[in-house]
Design a protein around this motif. Structure first.
Motif, mmCIF file in Angstrom:
data_model
loop_
_atom_site.group_PDB
_atom_site.id
_atom_site.type_symbol
_atom_site.label_atom_id
_atom_site.label_comp_id
_atom_site.label_asym_id
_atom_site.label_seq_id
_atom_site.Cartn_x
_atom_site.Cartn_y
_atom_site.Cartn_z
ATOM 1 N N UNK A 198 1.785 6.119 -8.553
ATOM 2 C CA UNK A 198 2.533 7.369 -8.668
ATOM 3 C C UNK A 198 3.606 7.468 -7.580
ATOM 4 N N UNK A 199 3.284 7.041 -6.374
ATOM 5 C CA UNK A 199 4.259 7.065 -5.280
ATOM 6 C C UNK A 199 5.431 6.140 -5.611
ATOM 7 N N UNK A 200 5.140 4.979 -6.177
ATOM 8 C CA UNK A 200 6.188 4.028 -6.558
ATOM 9 C C UNK A 200 7.078 4.635 -7.640
ATOM 10 N N UNK A 201 6.461 5.239 -8.651
ATOM 11 C CA UNK A 201 7.217 5.847 -9.750
ATOM 12 C C UNK A 201 8.071 7.006 -9.230
ATOM 13 N N UNK B 107 -5.155 3.007 -6.132
ATOM 14 C CA UNK B 107 -4.157 2.286 -6.911
ATOM 15 C C UNK B 107 -3.317 3.268 -7.736
ATOM 16 N N UNK B 108 -3.957 4.284 -8.280
ATOM 17 C CA UNK B 108 -3.244 5.295 -9.059
ATOM 18 C C UNK B 108 -2.256 6.052 -8.172
ATOM 19 N N UNK B 109 -2.687 6.417 -6.964
ATOM 20 C CA UNK B 109 -1.805 7.122 -6.035
ATOM 21 C C UNK B 109 -0.623 6.244 -5.632
ATOM 22 N N UNK B 110 -0.876 4.962 -5.396
ATOM 23 C CA UNK B 110 0.200 4.053 -5.030
ATOM 24 C C UNK B 110 1.187 3.881 -6.177
#
Length: 120
Positions: free
Chosen positions: A84-87, A79-82
């Motif tokens: 960060x990818x969105x940001x 969830x954190x990686x997703x």
């Protein structure tokens, strides 16, 4: 190899192995429990889950405990990686110059450089 060894070897790993090898059925059931909201099962719940999963192969309570702990950590990491990818995607779009179309041979950079030099 006697018949007992064959039964254990084909059903989720031998009890003497240091690493638990879950069967597809065990993983499927654990994921089902997780998707229904079980994140940190109590000791009693771990015993009940372990008892049900034994029908599909060797498993111990510690395997169930660590599966939930690891799965929860991996889900948080994913969830954190997703996020960060969105940001990063959002920031990349925000910082795209809308007013400056791409130019051949660096013409735009030369114009910017000339404007800066004229100000100095």
């Amino acid at each position: 190899m006697d018949s007992d060894d064959m039964d254990v070897a084909g059903s989720g790993g031998a009890p003497g192995n240091s690493r638990w090898n879950p069967t597809k059925e065990q993983i499927s059931m654990l994921e089902s429990f997780y998707s229904h909201g079980i994140r940190t099962p109590s000791t009693e719940m771990i015993e009940q889950i372990t008892s049900r999963l034994k029908a599909y192969g060797h498993i111990e309570g510690k395997n169930v405990f660590y599966w939930f702990q690891n799965h929860k950590a991996r889900q948080r990491q994913k969830q954190k990686q997703e996020s960060m990818a969105y940001i990063n995607n959002y920031l990349h779009k925000v910082h795209q110059p809308v007013f400056a179309p791409p130019c051949a041979n660096g013409l735009l950079l030369n114009l910017i450089h000339l404007n800066i030099m004229s100000v100095l």
